[in-house]
Write a protein that holds these residues in place. Sequence first.
Motif, PDB file in Angstrom:
ATOM      1  N   GLY A  54      27.941   4.628  36.061  1.00  0.00           N
ATOM      2  CA  GLY A  54      28.042   5.876  35.315  1.00  0.00           C
ATOM      3  C   GLY A  54      28.100   5.703  33.813  1.00  0.00           C
ATOM      4  O   GLY A  54      28.390   6.655  33.074  1.00  0.00           O
ATOM      5  N   LYS A  55      27.800   4.492  33.324  1.00  0.00           N
ATOM      6  CA  LYS A  55      27.818   4.241  31.892  1.00  0.00           C
ATOM      7  C   LYS A  55      26.481   4.576  31.234  1.00  0.00           C
ATOM      8  O   LYS A  55      26.360   4.583  30.017  1.00  0.00           O
ATOM      9  N   ALA A  56      25.470   4.828  32.064  1.00  0.00           N
ATOM     10  CA  ALA A  56      24.151   5.273  31.596  1.00  0.00           C
ATOM     11  C   ALA A  56      23.619   6.282  32.601  1.00  0.00           C
ATOM     12  O   ALA A  56      23.923   6.202  33.805  1.00  0.00           O
ATOM     13  N   ASP A  57      22.846   7.231  32.116  1.00  0.00           N
ATOM     14  CA  ASP A  57      22.271   8.251  32.997  1.00  0.00           C
ATOM     15  C   ASP A  57      21.014   7.757  33.706  1.00  0.00           C
ATOM     16  O   ASP A  57      20.596   8.329  34.711  1.00  0.00           O
ATOM     17  N   GLY A  58      20.419   6.729  33.167  1.00  0.00           N
ATOM     18  CA  GLY A  58      19.209   6.171  33.758  1.00  0.00           C
ATOM     19  C   GLY A  58      18.821   4.904  33.044  1.00  0.00           C
ATOM     20  O   GLY A  58      19.445   4.529  32.043  1.00  0.00           O
ATOM     21  N   PHE A  59      17.812   4.208  33.576  1.00  0.00           N
ATOM     22  CA  PHE A  59      17.333   3.019  32.864  1.00  0.00           C
ATOM     23  C   PHE A  59      15.816   2.945  32.889  1.00  0.00           C
ATOM     24  O   PHE A  59      15.154   3.503  33.773  1.00  0.00           O
ATOM     25  N   HIS A  92      19.490  11.482  21.638  1.00  0.00           N
ATOM     26  CA  HIS A  92      19.953  10.668  22.758  1.00  0.00           C
ATOM     27  C   HIS A  92      20.380   9.269  22.306  1.00  0.00           C
ATOM     28  O   HIS A  92      20.105   8.857  21.167  1.00  0.00           O
ATOM     29  N   THR A  93      21.042   8.560  23.207  1.00  0.00           N
ATOM     30  CA  THR A  93      21.526   7.203  22.928  1.00  0.00           C
ATOM     31  C   THR A  93      20.786   6.191  23.793  1.00  0.00           C
ATOM     32  O   THR A  93      20.523   6.451  24.970  1.00  0.00           O
ATOM     33  N   VAL A  94      20.449   5.046  23.209  1.00  0.00           N
ATOM     34  CA  VAL A  94      19.815   3.954  23.950  1.00  0.00           C
ATOM     35  C   VAL A  94      20.761   2.759  23.983  1.00  0.00           C
ATOM     36  O   VAL A  94      21.328   2.371  22.953  1.00  0.00           O
ATOM     37  N   ILE A  95      20.931   2.206  25.169  1.00  0.00           N
ATOM     38  CA  ILE A  95      21.700   0.976  25.325  1.00  0.00           C
ATOM     39  C   ILE A  95      20.706  -0.154  25.530  1.00  0.00           C
ATOM     40  O   ILE A  95      20.062  -0.243  26.584  1.00  0.00           O
ATOM     41  N   LEU A  96      20.536  -1.002  24.528  1.00  0.00           N
ATOM     42  CA  LEU A  96      19.634  -2.150  24.646  1.00  0.00           C
ATOM     43  C   LEU A  96      20.339  -3.238  25.446  1.00  0.00           C
ATOM     44  O   LEU A  96      21.422  -3.700  25.074  1.00  0.00           O
ATOM     45  N   ALA A 134      21.644  12.497  26.684  1.00  0.00           N
ATOM     46  CA  ALA A 134      21.451  11.424  27.665  1.00  0.00           C
ATOM     47  C   ALA A 134      21.759  10.054  27.071  1.00  0.00           C
ATOM     48  O   ALA A 134      21.569   9.810  25.872  1.00  0.00           O
ATOM     49  N   ARG A 135      22.230   9.170  27.932  1.00  0.00           N
ATOM     50  CA  ARG A 135      22.415   7.754  27.587  1.00  0.00           C
ATOM     51  C   ARG A 135      21.483   6.958  28.493  1.00  0.00           C
ATOM     52  O   ARG A 135      21.667   6.939  29.707  1.00  0.00           O
ATOM     53  N   ILE A 136      20.485   6.320  27.890  1.00  0.00           N
ATOM     54  CA  ILE A 136      19.474   5.591  28.652  1.00  0.00           C
ATOM     55  C   ILE A 136      19.604   4.092  28.380  1.00  0.00           C
ATOM     56  O   ILE A 136      19.574   3.649  27.227  1.00  0.00           O
ATOM     57  N   ALA A 137      19.765   3.317  29.448  1.00  0.00           N
ATOM     58  CA  ALA A 137      19.775   1.859  29.327  1.00  0.00           C
ATOM     59  C   ALA A 137      18.328   1.372  29.304  1.00  0.00           C
ATOM     60  O   ALA A 137      17.500   1.832  30.091  1.00  0.00           O
ATOM     61  N   LEU A 138      18.033   0.459  28.406  1.00  0.00           N
ATOM     62  CA  LEU A 138      16.680  -0.086  28.274  1.00  0.00           C
ATOM     63  C   LEU A 138      16.712  -1.596  28.474  1.00  0.00           C
ATOM     64  O   LEU A 138      17.377  -2.318  27.716  1.00  0.00           O
ATOM     65  N   ASP A 139      16.029  -2.047  29.505  1.00  0.00           N
ATOM     66  CA  ASP A 139      15.860  -3.478  29.735  1.00  0.00           C
ATOM     67  C   ASP A 139      15.039  -4.016  28.566  1.00  0.00           C
ATOM     68  O   ASP A 139      13.824  -3.855  28.515  1.00  0.00           O
ATOM     69  N   ALA A 140      15.715  -4.661  27.622  1.00  0.00           N
ATOM     70  CA  ALA A 140      15.062  -5.071  26.377  1.00  0.00           C
ATOM     71  C   ALA A 140      14.228  -6.333  26.521  1.00  0.00           C
ATOM     72  O   ALA A 140      13.544  -6.736  25.573  1.00  0.00           O
ATOM     73  N   PHE A 141      14.259  -6.951  27.694  1.00  0.00           N
ATOM     74  CA  PHE A 141      13.500  -8.181  27.914  1.00  0.00           C
ATOM     75  C   PHE A 141      12.587  -8.047  29.134  1.00  0.00           C
ATOM     76  O   PHE A 141      12.408  -8.987  29.897  1.00  0.00           O
ATOM     77  N   GLY A 142      11.972  -6.880  29.287  1.00  0.00           N
ATOM     78  CA  GLY A 142      11.109  -6.645  30.435  1.00  0.00           C
ATOM     79  C   GLY A 142       9.633  -6.816  30.161  1.00  0.00           C
ATOM     80  O   GLY A 142       8.892  -7.365  30.984  1.00  0.00           O
ATOM     81  N   ARG A 185      23.495   5.468  17.442  1.00  0.00           N
ATOM     82  CA  ARG A 185      23.061   5.760  18.814  1.00  0.00           C
ATOM     83  C   ARG A 185      22.197   4.659  19.429  1.00  0.00           C
ATOM     84  O   ARG A 185      21.418   4.897  20.333  1.00  0.00           O
ATOM     85  N   VAL A 186      22.348   3.442  18.928  1.00  0.00           N
ATOM     86  CA  VAL A 186      21.759   2.267  19.577  1.00  0.00           C
ATOM     87  C   VAL A 186      22.886   1.280  19.841  1.00  0.00           C
ATOM     88  O   VAL A 186      23.526   0.793  18.915  1.00  0.00           O
ATOM     89  N   GLU A 187      23.162   1.028  21.111  1.00  0.00           N
ATOM     90  CA  GLU A 187      24.201   0.089  21.504  1.00  0.00           C
ATOM     91  C   GLU A 187      23.557  -1.145  22.126  1.00  0.00           C
ATOM     92  O   GLU A 187      22.412  -1.085  22.600  1.00  0.00           O
ATOM     93  N   ILE A 188      24.290  -2.236  22.116  1.00  0.00           N
ATOM     94  CA  ILE A 188      23.784  -3.484  22.717  1.00  0.00           C
ATOM     95  C   ILE A 188      24.742  -3.920  23.815  1.00  0.00           C
ATOM     96  O   ILE A 188      25.955  -3.995  23.610  1.00  0.00           O
ATOM     97  N   PHE A 189      24.181  -4.200  24.980  1.00  0.00           N
ATOM     98  CA  PHE A 189      24.956  -4.716  26.108  1.00  0.00           C
ATOM     99  C   PHE A 189      24.435  -6.115  26.422  1.00  0.00           C
ATOM    100  O   PHE A 189      23.244  -6.287  26.723  1.00  0.00           O
ATOM    101  N   HIS A 190      25.317  -7.085  26.352  1.00  0.00           N
ATOM    102  CA  HIS A 190      24.894  -8.484  26.501  1.00  0.00           C
ATOM    103  C   HIS A 190      24.580  -8.846  27.947  1.00  0.00           C
ATOM    104  O   HIS A 190      25.406  -8.703  28.850  1.00  0.00           O
TER     105      HIS A 190
END
Length: 325
Positions: free
Chosen positions: A89-94, A31-35, A2-10, A52-57
């Motif tokens: 479709g770039k993440a399976d969930g957030f 799994h992979t986390v997109i911060l 799984a690729r999970i997007a994480l709202d890093a400022f929530g 497996r930790v990516e950053i999305f600005h």
Amino acid sequence: MARIALDAFGSDNAPYEETQGALLFVKKTNHTVILVGDEEKLKTLVPEGTERVEIFHAPKRFGMSQKPTEILRMKDSSLAASAQLVKEGKADGFVSAGNTGAILVCGTFIVGRIKGVERPAIATTIPSVKGGTVLIDSGANASLKPQNYPQIAVMGLAYAKAVLGRKDPKCGLLNVGSEPEKGNDTVKEAYAFMKEKLGDAFVGNVEGRDICMGDVDVVVSDGFSGNIALKTLEGVGAFFSKSLKDSIKKSNIFQKIGALMMKGTFNSFKESFDYRKYGGAFLLGVNGTVVKAHGSSDEVAIYNALRVASQGVKNHILDRINEGI
């Protein structure tokens, strides 16, 4: 995986707790986390070379006190961007520990509803003698039409299968009494709809005291009553814990020694009511795995929110809901 997007400022203590929770999660899983958030700030918290930790600005942060619908105009916020990654479709969930109303808006209008779903609903796992009971809806819909209840029940049953591992889950309708004739007109009509549509999966009315007893796997309610039940149970748990601590402080030396010997038992009991263990609540009925974590989440709670989100993806919770609908 799984690729999970994480709202890093929530969360209240963002982005530190989110980052630490993500690092713990990738360390223990494949799994992979997109911060998602301010890239410069996140880079200072993620060790160079971490796999497996990516950053999305996404430079902006959506506040807890902001009007939820404003999120649709803040596409460069960490919350809206997390939802957009799922839509594309770039993440399976957030996962987000941010503004609950805004998460509902993102799930419904950015990620989008599953075809045929009229009302997405929040499913929360409540501690019970059986290991957990799903309370749905626990806050998304203040009121429901009678015909909405069976569909929400189907989503709750899918959750019980996919996340709690229940093979043949049963559901009940939250009411003021167990008899079919109890409740207001809406609930009585909902009872008839659920009995017709759900068959043996529906056991009838249940009361608030039954939620923690584990007699059913899923308790179905409108969001108004469900949220009151949820907050009441949280308050009772906090009251019990504080009362126990106060009683021990006032006890004599022999009683304190006895309490010390029971420390392990007390800690196990306390853990069963720890919201961090359950991670967060699922927003069901949308085209992606969406998990709402508590605003005061620490790294353990964030880790568990990511864990249950990955379970939802791995066990195909969306497919189960589609089949049920």
